[in-house]
Design a protein around this motif. Structure first.
Motif, PDB file in Angstrom:
ATOM      1  N   GLY A  91       0.803  -1.186  -0.018  1.00  0.00           N
ATOM      2  CA  GLY A  91      -0.021  -0.064   0.140  1.00  0.00           C
ATOM      3  C   GLY A  91       0.883   1.299   0.091  1.00  0.00           C
ATOM      4  N   LYS A  92       2.056   1.228   0.710  1.00  0.00           N
ATOM      5  CA  LYS A  92       3.033   2.512   0.708  1.00  0.00           C
ATOM      6  C   LYS A  92       3.341   2.831  -0.437  1.00  0.00           C
ATOM      7  CE  LYS A  92       3.892   1.820   5.679  1.00  0.00           C
ATOM      8  NZ  LYS A  92       4.857   1.292   6.605  1.00  0.00           N
ATOM      9  N   THR A  93       3.631   1.590  -1.606  1.00  0.00           N
ATOM     10  CA  THR A  93       3.955   2.055  -2.768  1.00  0.00           C
ATOM     11  C   THR A  93       3.176   2.783  -3.567  1.00  0.00           C
ATOM     12  OG1 THR A  93       3.084  -0.084  -3.882  1.00  0.00           O
ATOM     13  CG2 THR A  93       5.274  -0.122  -2.776  1.00  0.00           C
ATOM     14  N   PHE A  94       1.937   3.159  -3.147  1.00  0.00           N
ATOM     15  CA  PHE A  94       0.887   4.052  -3.921  1.00  0.00           C
ATOM     16  C   PHE A  94       0.874   5.461  -3.236  1.00  0.00           C
ATOM     17  CE2 PHE A  94      -3.843   5.332  -4.589  1.00  0.00           C
ATOM     18  CZ  PHE A  94      -3.523   5.375  -5.918  1.00  0.00           C
ATOM     19  N   ILE A  95       1.724   5.710  -2.368  1.00  0.00           N
ATOM     20  CA  ILE A  95       2.075   7.028  -1.669  1.00  0.00           C
ATOM     21  C   ILE A  95       2.283   7.996  -2.658  1.00  0.00           C
ATOM     22  CG2 ILE A  95       3.014   8.537   0.000  1.00  0.00           C
ATOM     23  CD1 ILE A  95       2.593   6.378   1.856  1.00  0.00           C
ATOM     24  N   PRO A  96       3.386   7.696  -3.648  1.00  0.00           N
ATOM     25  CA  PRO A  96       3.743   8.891  -4.848  1.00  0.00           C
ATOM     26  C   PRO A  96       2.574   9.115  -5.482  1.00  0.00           C
ATOM     27  CG  PRO A  96       5.357   7.222  -4.417  1.00  0.00           C
ATOM     28  CD  PRO A  96       4.356   6.635  -3.711  1.00  0.00           C
ATOM     29  N   ALA A  97       1.981   8.121  -6.010  1.00  0.00           N
ATOM     30  CA  ALA A  97       0.626   8.417  -6.900  1.00  0.00           C
ATOM     31  C   ALA A  97      -0.275   9.479  -5.949  1.00  0.00           C
ATOM     32  CB  ALA A  97      -0.014   7.029  -7.299  1.00  0.00           C
ATOM     33  N   LEU A  98      -0.693   8.959  -4.745  1.00  0.00           N
ATOM     34  CA  LEU A  98      -1.811   9.714  -3.942  1.00  0.00           C
ATOM     35  C   LEU A  98      -1.058  11.240  -3.941  1.00  0.00           C
ATOM     36  CD1 LEU A  98      -2.308   7.177  -1.019  1.00  0.00           C
ATOM     37  CD2 LEU A  98      -3.978   8.045  -2.638  1.00  0.00           C
ATOM     38  N   GLU A  99       0.209  11.407  -3.481  1.00  0.00           N
ATOM     39  CA  GLU A  99       0.581  12.785  -3.467  1.00  0.00           C
ATOM     40  C   GLU A  99       0.448  13.383  -4.936  1.00  0.00           C
ATOM     41  OE1 GLU A  99       4.510  12.022  -1.604  1.00  0.00           O
ATOM     42  OE2 GLU A  99       3.572  12.051   0.384  1.00  0.00           O
ATOM     43  N   ALA A 100       0.750  12.902  -6.207  1.00  0.00           N
ATOM     44  CA  ALA A 100       0.715  13.372  -7.187  1.00  0.00           C
ATOM     45  C   ALA A 100      -0.900  13.593  -7.500  1.00  0.00           C
ATOM     46  CB  ALA A 100       1.025  12.390  -8.314  1.00  0.00           C
ATOM     47  N   ILE A 101      -1.942  12.847  -6.979  1.00  0.00           N
ATOM     48  CA  ILE A 101      -3.285  13.232  -7.200  1.00  0.00           C
ATOM     49  C   ILE A 101      -3.577  14.471  -6.503  1.00  0.00           C
ATOM     50  CG2 ILE A 101      -5.625  12.158  -6.932  1.00  0.00           C
ATOM     51  CD1 ILE A 101      -4.223   9.487  -7.773  1.00  0.00           C
ATOM     52  N   ASN A 102      -3.146  14.581  -5.215  1.00  0.00           N
ATOM     53  CA  ASN A 102      -3.502  15.511  -4.239  1.00  0.00           C
ATOM     54  C   ASN A 102      -2.926  16.810  -5.020  1.00  0.00           C
ATOM     55  OD1 ASN A 102      -4.253  16.820  -1.704  1.00  0.00           O
ATOM     56  ND2 ASN A 102      -1.988  16.651  -1.151  1.00  0.00           N
ATOM     57  N   ASN A 103      -1.637  16.631  -5.316  1.00  0.00           N
ATOM     58  CA  ASN A 103      -1.112  17.955  -6.046  1.00  0.00           C
ATOM     59  C   ASN A 103      -1.827  18.465  -7.250  1.00  0.00           C
ATOM     60  OD1 ASN A 103       1.008  18.098  -4.072  1.00  0.00           O
ATOM     61  ND2 ASN A 103       2.384  17.066  -5.299  1.00  0.00           N
ATOM     62  N   GLY A 105      -4.894  17.792  -7.564  1.00  0.00           N
ATOM     63  CA  GLY A 105      -6.379  18.463  -7.179  1.00  0.00           C
ATOM     64  C   GLY A 105      -6.159  19.811  -6.782  1.00  0.00           C
ATOM     65  N   HIS A 106      -5.106  19.984  -6.019  1.00  0.00           N
ATOM     66  CA  HIS A 106      -4.925  21.585  -5.606  1.00  0.00           C
ATOM     67  C   HIS A 106      -4.823  22.496  -6.746  1.00  0.00           C
ATOM     68  CE1 HIS A 106      -4.283  21.000  -1.362  1.00  0.00           C
ATOM     69  NE2 HIS A 106      -3.722  20.090  -1.302  1.00  0.00           N
ATOM     70  N   LEU A 107      -4.085  21.954  -7.829  1.00  0.00           N
ATOM     71  CA  LEU A 107      -3.807  22.934  -9.107  1.00  0.00           C
ATOM     72  C   LEU A 107      -5.294  22.904  -9.816  1.00  0.00           C
ATOM     73  CD1 LEU A 107      -1.898  24.013 -11.427  1.00  0.00           C
ATOM     74  CD2 LEU A 107      -2.379  21.863 -12.376  1.00  0.00           C
ATOM     75  N   VAL A 108      -6.089  22.244  -9.687  1.00  0.00           N
ATOM     76  CA  VAL A 108      -7.346  22.174 -10.116  1.00  0.00           C
ATOM     77  C   VAL A 108      -8.296  23.227  -9.451  1.00  0.00           C
ATOM     78  CG1 VAL A 108      -9.782  20.941 -10.771  1.00  0.00           C
ATOM     79  CG2 VAL A 108      -7.544  19.753 -11.377  1.00  0.00           C
ATOM     80  N   VAL A 109      -8.038  23.202  -8.215  1.00  0.00           N
ATOM     81  CA  VAL A 109      -9.190  24.007  -7.258  1.00  0.00           C
ATOM     82  C   VAL A 109      -8.427  25.464  -7.431  1.00  0.00           C
ATOM     83  CG1 VAL A 109      -9.229  24.673  -4.978  1.00  0.00           C
ATOM     84  CG2 VAL A 109      -9.506  22.421  -5.440  1.00  0.00           C
ATOM     85  N   LYS A 110      -7.014  25.647  -7.691  1.00  0.00           N
ATOM     86  CA  LYS A 110      -6.443  26.984  -7.680  1.00  0.00           C
ATOM     87  C   LYS A 110      -7.068  27.509  -8.950  1.00  0.00           C
ATOM     88  CE  LYS A 110      -2.096  29.212  -8.088  1.00  0.00           C
ATOM     89  NZ  LYS A 110      -0.652  29.033  -8.218  1.00  0.00           N
ATOM     90  N   GLU A 111      -6.957  26.669 -10.317  1.00  0.00           N
ATOM     91  CA  GLU A 111      -7.438  27.362 -11.529  1.00  0.00           C
ATOM     92  C   GLU A 111      -8.782  27.356 -12.041  1.00  0.00           C
ATOM     93  OE1 GLU A 111      -5.111  25.437 -14.542  1.00  0.00           O
ATOM     94  OE2 GLU A 111      -3.199  26.087 -13.474  1.00  0.00           O
ATOM     95  N   LYS A 112      -9.531  26.436 -11.266  1.00  0.00           N
ATOM     96  CA  LYS A 112     -10.976  26.315 -11.740  1.00  0.00           C
ATOM     97  C   LYS A 112     -11.974  26.107 -10.888  1.00  0.00           C
ATOM     98  CE  LYS A 112      -9.549  23.661 -15.761  1.00  0.00           C
ATOM     99  NZ  LYS A 112     -10.017  24.494 -16.983  1.00  0.00           N
ATOM    100  N   GLY A 113     -11.498  26.013  -9.473  1.00  0.00           N
ATOM    101  CA  GLY A 113     -12.488  26.127  -8.318  1.00  0.00           C
ATOM    102  C   GLY A 113     -12.211  26.963  -7.183  1.00  0.00           C
ATOM    103  N   GLY A 114     -12.929  26.235  -5.996  1.00  0.00           N
ATOM    104  CA  GLY A 114     -12.685  27.381  -4.922  1.00  0.00           C
ATOM    105  C   GLY A 114     -12.895  26.537  -3.490  1.00  0.00           C
ATOM    106  N   VAL A 115     -12.560  26.984  -2.270  1.00  0.00           N
ATOM    107  CA  VAL A 115     -12.801  26.286  -1.119  1.00  0.00           C
ATOM    108  C   VAL A 115     -14.053  26.863  -0.365  1.00  0.00           C
ATOM    109  CG1 VAL A 115     -11.958  25.904   0.864  1.00  0.00           C
ATOM    110  CG2 VAL A 115     -10.365  26.069  -0.963  1.00  0.00           C
ATOM    111  N   VAL A 116     -15.171  26.127   0.041  1.00  0.00           N
ATOM    112  CA  VAL A 116     -16.306  26.382   0.468  1.00  0.00           C
ATOM    113  C   VAL A 116     -16.487  25.731   1.868  1.00  0.00           C
ATOM    114  CG1 VAL A 116     -17.581  27.025  -1.554  1.00  0.00           C
ATOM    115  CG2 VAL A 116     -17.417  24.674  -0.378  1.00  0.00           C
ATOM    116  N   GLU A 117     -17.149  26.137   2.716  1.00  0.00           N
ATOM    117  CA  GLU A 117     -17.470  25.581   4.064  1.00  0.00           C
ATOM    118  C   GLU A 117     -18.202  24.164   3.880  1.00  0.00           C
ATOM    119  OE1 GLU A 117     -16.201  26.448   7.039  1.00  0.00           O
ATOM    120  OE2 GLU A 117     -15.068  28.040   6.135  1.00  0.00           O
ATOM    121  N   ALA A 118     -17.884  23.010   4.753  1.00  0.00           N
ATOM    122  CA  ALA A 118     -18.752  21.625   4.585  1.00  0.00           C
ATOM    123  C   ALA A 118     -19.964  22.133   5.226  1.00  0.00           C
ATOM    124  CB  ALA A 118     -17.610  20.766   5.322  1.00  0.00           C
TER     125      ALA A 118
END
Length: 119
Positions: A91-103, A105-118
């Motif tokens: 499972g730990k071998t998937f961490i680099p992929a998780l971090e890439a997906i997370n990064n 996602g942050h790029l998509v939010v920055k360019e196309k989205g925003g943060v709202v309260e849950a």
């Protein structure tokens, strides 16, 4: 004729298909992300991933355990027992992929989205 990939008796047309079978769907990668830094109890995962239902979390954890990505360790013989979930070495071998997906996602939010309260 092309060649397929086989893992645990299942055939896949490509490695992406194999990977998505292991970690695809709405919740598996999210669960893995929440386990990447430390082991967690079931209720800790429920609190952190508040939008997931108990049944779905339980099912997804079982599937991740069956695929060898997550381990489930039970402590104690009688209630209340303590159950801890953690990433396996596999499972730990998937961490680099998780971090890439997370990064990404942050790029998509920055360019196309925003943060709202849950809600």
């Amino acid at each position: 004729m092309g060649k397929n990939i086989e893992l645990n008796g299942k055939n896949y047309p490509c490695t992406v298909s194999l990977a998505m079978d292991l970690v695809g769907g709405k919740w598996k990668s999210v669960i893995l992300y929440h386990l990447k830094d430390e082991e967690k109890r079931y209720n800790e995962l429920r609190k952190e991933i508040h939008a997931i239902t108990e049944m779905t979390l339980s099912l997804q954890l079982k599937q991740l355990e069956e695929s060898g990505l997550v381990s489930r360790n039970v402590y104690g013989d009688k209630p209340p027992i303590k159950v801890i979930y953690s990433l396996t070495d596999f499972g730990k071998t998937f961490i680099p992929a998780l971090e890439a997906i997370n990064n990404w996602g942050h790029l998509v939010v920055k360019e196309k989205g925003g943060v709202v309260e849950a809600k």
